[in-house]
Write a protein that holds these residues in place. Structure first.
Motif, PDB file in Angstrom:
ATOM      1  N   GLY A   1      -2.058  14.148   5.866  1.00  0.00           N
ATOM      2  CA  GLY A   1      -2.973  13.688   4.828  1.00  0.00           C
ATOM      3  C   GLY A   1      -4.403  14.114   5.074  1.00  0.00           C
ATOM      4  O   GLY A   1      -4.750  14.636   6.148  1.00  0.00           O
TER       5      GLY A   1
ATOM      6  N   TRP B   1      -2.622   9.101  -0.800  1.00  0.00           N
ATOM      7  CA  TRP B   1      -3.971   8.607  -1.099  1.00  0.00           C
ATOM      8  C   TRP B   1      -4.519   9.228  -2.386  1.00  0.00           C
ATOM      9  O   TRP B   1      -5.266   8.586  -3.138  1.00  0.00           O
ATOM     10  N   TYR B   2      -4.126  10.464  -2.672  1.00  0.00           N
ATOM     11  CA  TYR B   2      -4.629  11.127  -3.878  1.00  0.00           C
ATOM     12  C   TYR B   2      -4.180  10.413  -5.151  1.00  0.00           C
ATOM     13  O   TYR B   2      -4.839  10.514  -6.196  1.00  0.00           O
TER      14      TYR B   2
ATOM     15  N   SER C   1      -2.989   4.749   6.914  1.00  0.00           N
ATOM     16  CA  SER C   1      -4.303   5.240   7.323  1.00  0.00           C
ATOM     17  C   SER C   1      -4.285   5.523   8.816  1.00  0.00           C
ATOM     18  O   SER C   1      -3.484   4.954   9.565  1.00  0.00           O
TER      19      SER C   1
ATOM     20  N   ALA D   1      -0.039   4.331   1.027  1.00  0.00           N
ATOM     21  CA  ALA D   1      -0.421   5.350   2.002  1.00  0.00           C
ATOM     22  C   ALA D   1      -0.889   4.704   3.296  1.00  0.00           C
ATOM     23  O   ALA D   1      -1.675   3.758   3.276  1.00  0.00           O
TER      24      ALA D   1
ATOM     25  N   LYS E   1      -6.783   8.141  -6.149  1.00  0.00           N
ATOM     26  CA  LYS E   1      -8.052   8.773  -6.516  1.00  0.00           C
ATOM     27  C   LYS E   1      -7.997   9.447  -7.876  1.00  0.00           C
ATOM     28  O   LYS E   1      -8.972  10.066  -8.300  1.00  0.00           O
TER      29      LYS E   1
ATOM     30  N   GLU F   1       0.867  -1.177   0.000  1.00  0.00           N
ATOM     31  CA  GLU F   1       0.000   0.000   0.000  1.00  0.00           C
ATOM     32  C   GLU F   1       0.902   1.225   0.000  1.00  0.00           C
ATOM     33  O   GLU F   1       1.962   1.215   0.628  1.00  0.00           O
TER      34      GLU F   1
ATOM     35  N   SER G   1      -6.042   9.572   5.630  1.00  0.00           N
ATOM     36  CA  SER G   1      -5.055   8.781   4.899  1.00  0.00           C
ATOM     37  C   SER G   1      -3.892   9.679   4.519  1.00  0.00           C
ATOM     38  O   SER G   1      -4.050  10.898   4.380  1.00  0.00           O
TER      39      SER G   1
ATOM     40  N   SER H   1      -1.612   5.082  -8.448  1.00  0.00           N
ATOM     41  CA  SER H   1      -1.069   4.192  -7.416  1.00  0.00           C
ATOM     42  C   SER H   1      -0.892   2.777  -7.953  1.00  0.00           C
ATOM     43  O   SER H   1       0.059   2.069  -7.575  1.00  0.00           O
TER      44      SER H   1
END
Length: 326
Positions: A74, A97-98, A36, A34, A101, A32, A93, A147
């Motif tokens: 974040g 995280w962006y 959380s 990012a 998205k 992963e 996050s 990502s």
């Protein structure tokens, strides 16, 4: 609270949240990009989604809010307020995280993998830095999240070198950047002793073990070369488990298959521990870090997943570890 701070920010507004915290935890997983975070609080000013959560733990300097003390930055992606008690639960996050998205429209990466990945992600407006990964790419990706492109390239690097990589956030005085880091390269290496552990278990698994590796090369969508390497002794013990790797045009299938079967034809030694400590320099511990465990000997482990909670100056870590031999 003089060594730990949580700040909420939206545009120019700032609010200190630490005095209102009843519970705070953060986690990271291998593969992963990012981390959380979940924070539960009471009696705080109104917040909003996409506001920033900034967390500090005292490591350097006199000021807790020094940029080098920040270990999390974040957006708030979800929050709820209990309408009876007034309590808040906030989920945030890391800034990376962006990259999950936003999507790229069929990006084309051609050249040294690390340089191409860095160049591509920088076109999204993110300061992204990646070392050379040791192989070339010539690949047209589909329309997919940025990502996912990062994770695919880093998986290819692992397949070819045996080294795993993760994405870290580096805070500067005025901004931040995302940095691809090889696992186990953290500057501060924690060492844990049995007296710090509330729980510990150890074992092995073969979920990521392969006794046969086939490296294939394609040209114009046709198979042009295929090399299979087998670890006969492990095959006899554990059975046939084959991985197929598609190599690039300038790669040698024999070299790739030989390297990978050597690295993957072993059961993985794992360990799960729960540790309590008060070292604020370790607040940023995440998946991909090297940690040491000292018993009668000192052994090396890579963090596969890390779940951290903080309360009254005490950090509690639940770690899943993979043995590193060297």
């Amino acid at each position: 609270m003089d060594k730990f701070a949580v700040v909420y920010g939206k545009q120019d507004a700032r609010a200190a949240l630490a005095p209102a915290i009843t519970d705070i935890s953060w986690s990271s997983q291998r593969d992963e990009i990012a981390r959380s975070m979940t924070v539960r609080l009471r009696d705080i000013p109104t917040i909003s989604v996409a506001g920033m959560l900034m967390c500090f733990s005292h490591k350097v300097g006199k000021s807790l809010l020094h940029h080098k003390n920040q270990f999390f930055h974040g957006p708030i992606i979800d929050y709820e307020q209990d309408e009876f008690t007034g309590a808040w639960e906030i989920k945030a996050s890391e800034i990376g995280w962006y990259l999950a998205k936003n999507k790229g429209a069929r990006p084309y990466l051609k050249g040294e993998a690390g340089a191409e990945l860095q160049k591509y992600i920088k076109t999204t407006g993110v300061d992204f830095r990646c070392p050379k990964l040791g192989f070339n790419l010539d690949e047209r990706y589909g329309t997919m999240a940025h990502s996912e492109v990062i994770l695919d390239v880093l998986q290819k690097a692992y397949e070819r070198s045996g080294y795993r990589y993760h994405v870290d956030v580096v805070r500067t005085e005025t901004n931040f950047y995302l940095q691809v880091v090889r696992e186990g390269m953290n500057e501060v290496v924690p060492i844990f002793v049995p007296e710090q552990m509330e729980a510990s278990s150890a074992g092995y698994n073969i979920e990521e073990t392969y006794t046969v590796v086939t490296a294939q090369k394609y040209k114009d969508d046709k198979l042009s070369a295929s090399v299979t390497k087998t670890d006969a002794s492990v095959l006899k013990t554990f059975g046939r488990m084959e991985e197929i790797i598609e190599v690039e045009e300038d790669e040698n299938p024999t070299t790739v298959a030989t390297q990978r079967v050597k690295a993957m034809a072993k059961p993985k030694q794992i360990k799960k521990i729960t540790v309590r400590h008060e070292d604020h320099t370790l607040a940023g511990l995440r998946a991909g870090w090297l940690v040491l465990i000292k018993t009668t000997v000192v052994t090396k482990w890579i963090v596969e997943s890390a779940d951290t909670t903080w309360s009254n100056g005490i950090f509690t870590l639940k770690l899943v570890l993979e043995r590193r031999e060297a």
